[in-house]
Design a protein around this motif. Sequence first.
Motif, PDB file in Angstrom:
ATOM      1  N   ALA A 121      88.754 140.722  36.938  1.00 14.17           N
ATOM      2  CA  ALA A 121      89.309 141.977  38.159  1.00 14.17           C
ATOM      3  C   ALA A 121      90.178 142.775  37.720  1.00 14.17           C
ATOM      4  O   ALA A 121      91.159 142.428  36.469  1.00 14.17           O
ATOM      5  N   GLY A 122      90.206 144.131  38.050  1.00 13.40           N
ATOM      6  CA  GLY A 122      91.178 145.089  37.598  1.00 13.40           C
ATOM      7  C   GLY A 122      90.750 145.711  36.246  1.00 13.40           C
ATOM      8  O   GLY A 122      91.342 146.290  35.597  1.00 13.40           O
ATOM      9  N   MET A 123      89.558 145.297  35.767  1.00 11.35           N
ATOM     10  CA  MET A 123      89.167 145.723  34.154  1.00 11.35           C
ATOM     11  C   MET A 123      88.223 147.135  34.270  1.00 11.35           C
ATOM     12  O   MET A 123      87.408 147.565  33.305  1.00 11.35           O
ATOM     13  N   GLY A 124      88.034 147.690  35.513  1.00 11.51           N
ATOM     14  CA  GLY A 124      87.283 148.664  35.708  1.00 11.51           C
ATOM     15  C   GLY A 124      85.740 148.604  35.834  1.00 11.51           C
ATOM     16  O   GLY A 124      85.069 149.503  35.555  1.00 11.51           O
ATOM     17  N   GLN A 125      85.610 147.503  35.931  1.00 10.87           N
ATOM     18  CA  GLN A 125      84.017 147.109  36.239  1.00 10.87           C
ATOM     19  C   GLN A 125      83.889 146.419  37.386  1.00 10.87           C
ATOM     20  O   GLN A 125      84.707 145.820  38.311  1.00 10.87           O
ATOM     21  N   GLN A 126      82.594 146.396  38.213  1.00  6.61           N
ATOM     22  CA  GLN A 126      82.312 145.669  39.235  1.00  6.61           C
ATOM     23  C   GLN A 126      82.392 144.375  39.042  1.00  6.61           C
ATOM     24  O   GLN A 126      81.825 143.688  38.036  1.00  6.61           O
ATOM     25  N   VAL A 127      83.174 143.442  39.838  1.00  9.44           N
ATOM     26  CA  VAL A 127      83.104 142.009  39.851  1.00  9.44           C
ATOM     27  C   VAL A 127      82.787 141.544  41.345  1.00  9.44           C
ATOM     28  O   VAL A 127      83.227 142.090  42.196  1.00  9.44           O
ATOM     29  N   LYS A 128      82.019 140.509  41.216  1.00 12.56           N
ATOM     30  CA  LYS A 128      81.552 139.728  42.335  1.00 12.56           C
ATOM     31  C   LYS A 128      82.288 138.587  42.861  1.00 12.56           C
ATOM     32  O   LYS A 128      83.085 138.229  42.012  1.00 12.56           O
ATOM     33  N   GLY A 129      82.673 138.605  44.248  1.00 17.40           N
ATOM     34  CA  GLY A 129      83.637 137.649  44.717  1.00 17.40           C
ATOM     35  C   GLY A 129      82.966 136.524  44.647  1.00 17.40           C
ATOM     36  O   GLY A 129      81.944 136.060  44.155  1.00 17.40           O
ATOM     37  N   ILE A 130      83.621 135.397  45.284  1.00 14.91           N
ATOM     38  CA  ILE A 130      83.225 133.893  45.234  1.00 14.91           C
ATOM     39  C   ILE A 130      83.464 133.321  46.689  1.00 14.91           C
ATOM     40  O   ILE A 130      84.271 133.672  47.333  1.00 14.91           O
ATOM     41  N   TYR A 131      82.469 132.510  46.907  1.00 12.09           N
ATOM     42  CA  TYR A 131      82.447 131.772  48.295  1.00 12.09           C
ATOM     43  C   TYR A 131      82.747 130.234  47.993  1.00 12.09           C
ATOM     44  O   TYR A 131      81.592 129.785  47.628  1.00 12.09           O
ATOM     45  N   PHE A 132      83.854 130.022  48.015  1.00 10.79           N
ATOM     46  CA  PHE A 132      84.264 128.523  47.722  1.00 10.79           C
ATOM     47  C   PHE A 132      83.957 127.759  49.016  1.00 10.79           C
ATOM     48  O   PHE A 132      84.336 128.069  50.346  1.00 10.79           O
ATOM     49  N   TYR A 133      83.176 126.774  48.956  1.00  5.72           N
ATOM     50  CA  TYR A 133      83.034 125.864  50.162  1.00  5.72           C
ATOM     51  C   TYR A 133      83.061 124.228  49.612  1.00  5.72           C
ATOM     52  O   TYR A 133      82.804 123.863  48.786  1.00  5.72           O
ATOM     53  N   GLY A 134      83.250 123.507  50.732  1.00  2.00           N
ATOM     54  CA  GLY A 134      83.474 122.269  50.681  1.00  2.00           C
ATOM     55  C   GLY A 134      84.031 121.587  52.044  1.00  2.00           C
ATOM     56  O   GLY A 134      84.535 122.288  52.944  1.00  2.00           O
ATOM     57  N   LYS A 135      84.298 120.203  52.050  1.00  2.00           N
ATOM     58  CA  LYS A 135      85.177 119.693  53.291  1.00  2.00           C
ATOM     59  C   LYS A 135      86.559 120.027  53.273  1.00  2.00           C
ATOM     60  O   LYS A 135      87.044 120.621  52.242  1.00  2.00           O
ATOM     61  N   PHE A 136      87.253 119.673  54.312  1.00  6.54           N
ATOM     62  CA  PHE A 136      88.496 120.010  54.509  1.00  6.54           C
ATOM     63  C   PHE A 136      89.351 119.247  53.386  1.00  6.54           C
ATOM     64  O   PHE A 136      89.091 118.101  53.178  1.00  6.54           O
ATOM     65  N   GLY A 137      90.597 119.940  52.800  1.00  4.93           N
ATOM     66  CA  GLY A 137      91.434 119.356  51.964  1.00  4.93           C
ATOM     67  C   GLY A 137      91.306 119.332  50.759  1.00  4.93           C
ATOM     68  O   GLY A 137      91.615 118.273  50.062  1.00  4.93           O
ATOM     69  N   VAL A 138      90.192 119.936  50.281  1.00  5.73           N
ATOM     70  CA  VAL A 138      89.800 119.639  48.831  1.00  5.73           C
ATOM     71  C   VAL A 138      90.402 120.739  47.937  1.00  5.73           C
ATOM     72  O   VAL A 138      90.263 120.700  46.619  1.00  5.73           O
ATOM     73  N   GLY A 139      91.346 121.575  48.492  1.00  4.84           N
ATOM     74  CA  GLY A 139      92.032 122.543  47.733  1.00  4.84           C
ATOM     75  C   GLY A 139      91.444 123.889  47.744  1.00  4.84           C
ATOM     76  O   GLY A 139      91.890 124.744  46.782  1.00  4.84           O
ATOM     77  N   LYS A 140      90.634 124.406  48.395  1.00  8.81           N
ATOM     78  CA  LYS A 140      89.890 125.865  48.704  1.00  8.81           C
ATOM     79  C   LYS A 140      91.139 126.710  48.777  1.00  8.81           C
ATOM     80  O   LYS A 140      91.066 127.764  48.074  1.00  8.81           O
ATOM     81  N   THR A 141      91.898 126.631  49.866  1.00 11.53           N
ATOM     82  CA  THR A 141      92.740 127.506  50.030  1.00 11.53           C
ATOM     83  C   THR A 141      94.011 127.809  48.890  1.00 11.53           C
ATOM     84  O   THR A 141      94.158 128.756  48.592  1.00 11.53           O
ATOM     85  N   TYR A 142      94.203 126.581  48.314  1.00 13.67           N
ATOM     86  CA  TYR A 142      95.336 126.645  47.447  1.00 13.67           C
ATOM     87  C   TYR A 142      94.644 127.510  46.003  1.00 13.67           C
ATOM     88  O   TYR A 142      95.346 128.065  45.392  1.00 13.67           O
ATOM     89  N   LEU A 143      93.356 127.303  45.839  1.00 16.83           N
ATOM     90  CA  LEU A 143      92.866 127.981  44.766  1.00 16.83           C
ATOM     91  C   LEU A 143      92.616 129.524  45.017  1.00 16.83           C
ATOM     92  O   LEU A 143      93.132 130.386  43.897  1.00 16.83           O
ATOM     93  N   LEU A 144      92.654 129.837  46.334  1.00 17.67           N
ATOM     94  CA  LEU A 144      92.836 131.238  46.574  1.00 17.67           C
ATOM     95  C   LEU A 144      94.227 131.853  46.254  1.00 17.67           C
ATOM     96  O   LEU A 144      94.552 133.049  45.685  1.00 17.67           O
TER      97      LEU A 144
END
Length: 314
Positions: A156-179
């Motif tokens: 990110a921020g390197m002047g090139q297009q970067v694709k986002g990520i769709y993190f999915y999984g059950k409740f409480g596995v750390g998805k939000t913390y990773l964001l």
Amino acid sequence: MESIKESVKHMPGFDKFQERYELMKQQVLTDPGVMRFLRENPEISDIHAEKLLSSFYTFKNEQHACRNCTGLENCPNLMQGYRSELTKVRQTVELRYKPCELKIRDEQKKSMSSLIKSYFIPKEILEARFDRLYKHSIDETRRNAISKAYEFVQMAGMGQQVKGIYFYGKFGVGKTYLLGAIANGLAEKGVQSLMVHTPEFLREMKSSLSDGSFDSKMELLKTVPVLMLDDIGAENMTNWVRDEILGVILQYRMMEKLPTLYTSNCDYDMLQQHLSFSQKGGLDEVKALRIMERIKHLSSPVFIGGNKNFREDY
């Protein structure tokens, strides 16, 4: 008529004052920092040095405070968080100030914080760091998710297009913390991000129609360099939310090639089903598919598994 200087000498207590003054002068002029400065500037005579005692005294005390530093908030220096330096300027000496290491780090932290905007995100998430993600025993899916997240930050921020990520999984596995770790990683690179808890934010968007803040909030979500939609799929779905909020935001970001990241308890198929619900009853699969195409275009799915509820540790 007797001069003021001579009159002072006859005042009670002058002798003791003179003793204290001479002791203070001795301590100042034998201070290692002051002595080093005088050696480097031999043109400063003893008489001139005595006239500069006030500056030398401040310098000595502030250097002592820095050597015995107990934290930025307790700094006793004239300018909190700054080190004084003796500088020869023409025929005199001035004190100039430079920020200390603690002050620099504090300013960097404040600068980073200003790059991370959020709505309804807990404080502990906003303090997330990649190095804390490895403190637990992690499985392969979690290790892969961390790797993908770190890779995104590097690109990110390197002047090139970067694709986002769709993190999915059950409740409480750390998805939000990773964001949160991604947001801080981006801030270290000077890249601004916005992280929102989607269900709460969408509820606020409805009320913002009446307080006049709707357009400015929409503009922020559409144009922020990196958008993070946390817990998408948990909101109460309405046609207005789907078509006038999510649809408009994601369409703009897709056209402008701005990366968007997501966390969800739903995989792509489950989210599409959630988006298809209509207030009028039945399913609106075409409009749901249209939103999903934008999400898929803007992200790659990354599953996070595991049985441990990491939320208890953050």
